[in-house]
Design a protein around this motif. Sequence first.
Motif, short mmCIF file in Angstrom:
data_model
loop_
_atom_site.label_atom_id
_atom_site.label_comp_id
_atom_site.label_asym_id
_atom_site.label_seq_id
_atom_site.Cartn_x
_atom_site.Cartn_y
_atom_site.Cartn_z
N HIS A 1 -3.72 11.27 17.34
CA HIS A 1 -2.97 13.15 17.52
C HIS A 1 -4.70 14.17 17.53
O HIS A 1 -4.75 14.70 18.68
CB HIS A 1 -2.63 13.33 16.35
N SER B 1 2.11 16.69 17.30
CA SER B 1 2.93 16.79 15.98
C SER B 1 4.14 17.29 16.32
O SER B 1 5.05 17.62 15.38
CB SER B 1 1.65 17.43 15.07
N HIS C 1 -9.59 21.86 15.06
CA HIS C 1 -8.02 20.86 14.85
C HIS C 1 -8.59 20.04 13.83
O HIS C 1 -8.42 19.63 13.07
CB HIS C 1 -7.51 21.39 16.24
N HIS D 1 -7.98 17.98 10.35
CA HIS D 1 -7.14 16.58 10.04
C HIS D 1 -8.16 15.23 9.80
O HIS D 1 -7.38 14.64 9.12
CB HIS D 1 -7.11 16.52 11.10
FE LIG Z 1 -2.56 19.19 15.11
#
Ligand SMILES: [Fe+2]
Length: 427
Positions: free
Chosen positions: A53, A83, A141, A145
């Motif tokens: 992702h 997502s 981002h 994660h």
């Molecule tokens: Fe994300």
Amino acid sequence: MSTGTSSKLQLDIAERFRTVRQRTADFCGPLTPEDMMVQSCPEASPAKWHLAHTAWFFESFILNVFKPGYRLFNEDFPWLFNSYYRSFAEFPEKRLRSSFSRPGLDEVLRYRSWVDEQMERLLEDNPEPEVLSRVELGVNHEEQHQELLLTDILHAFYTNPLRPAYRADLNLPRRDREIGPIRFIEFAGGMVEAGFSGKGFCYDNELPRHRVWLEPFALADRLVTNGEFAEFIADNGYKRSELWLSAGWDALEQNRWRAPLYWDRDDSGWKLFTLRGEFPLEELRDAPVSQVSYFEADAYSRWAGKRLPTEFEWEAAAETQANRDSIEGNLADAGRLMPGVAEESKDHLAQIWGDCWEWTASAYLGYPGFEPLPGSLGEYNGKFMSGQMVLRGGSCVTPRAHIRSSYRNFFQPETRWQFSGIRLAEK
Ligand SMILES: [Fe+2]
């Protein structure tokens, strides 16, 4: 902006890109391919999904938009690894992520390499400012994660009957001195400014900076410890409905909460699960309690005769700290990966950065004049502004470059799987 500044910025961002990508891979180092498939609670995702992702983000919002002639690595990945960006593409149900045995780990790693290579080429090519600001967003981002990857693995290993350690070489918090009682540090309040100011990256939800009125308040000089939280449990804190918000009591009954998420009791007493495995409460007594919900934080504060700070009290207090421009604390970069014991605080707020995210009494809402990013990226933060509470300050698994005084994390009040803890306020 001069060309010199622009190419310096380009180099800085390219360097941050490389560092963050490598670091995600490093965090997966101790994991087996089987570990990387586990999704042990609805909030969590498998590590393999996080790997894919985070590559998807760079491919979807940068390469596919800005790189002339870009060829998708795989036609299915734009929807498969989406997502929650509804305006971008369909996406599979979140709870099914552990069913993604295909693509295999090898293919996901090849996807990452492909995206890395293409990104390097784009960054060498004197990209436009919008590309650089999206890379910066993509880096932030991926940092988010990384934190999720570690908290998801902690949950995965907790639900494994063998209770394996993510890393057996982590240091336990030191126990070389008595920790003193919590002291409260006074703040005058008045008209303050909240929200991001200055140069550098921030999320849309930290803007605009605006004025807030604060009554005088006081904040605890450190976080509530496991030992202190054990007293709340021993005093029937989980059995006294008068201490709990109505929705909190419902959550307690539905989920049969009797202690924080990773606490289990046997004949010898409480045991706490960490990324290094399980330890008796005694070993971790002076470290901050973590993996508590907003409801537990709120009930504890009521039991203690105190309250939780608002996010604006927290931010105003954090901005008065001497080290506000050089954030130091037990963050992921320190490599401890579990909350530590507070330093002696004198007149400053210990543990303001790192250790545990601090639940605040503030609902997660847009600031006056809030504007989400344009396009699909506007779904990053803004659409979650209902039914969630703000947390501040970062945790022991938050990358250091990621945190700042205006940073707003947010979760639903019953959420417990993050390193979320309690700082008390009074007045
Ligand atoms: Fe994300």
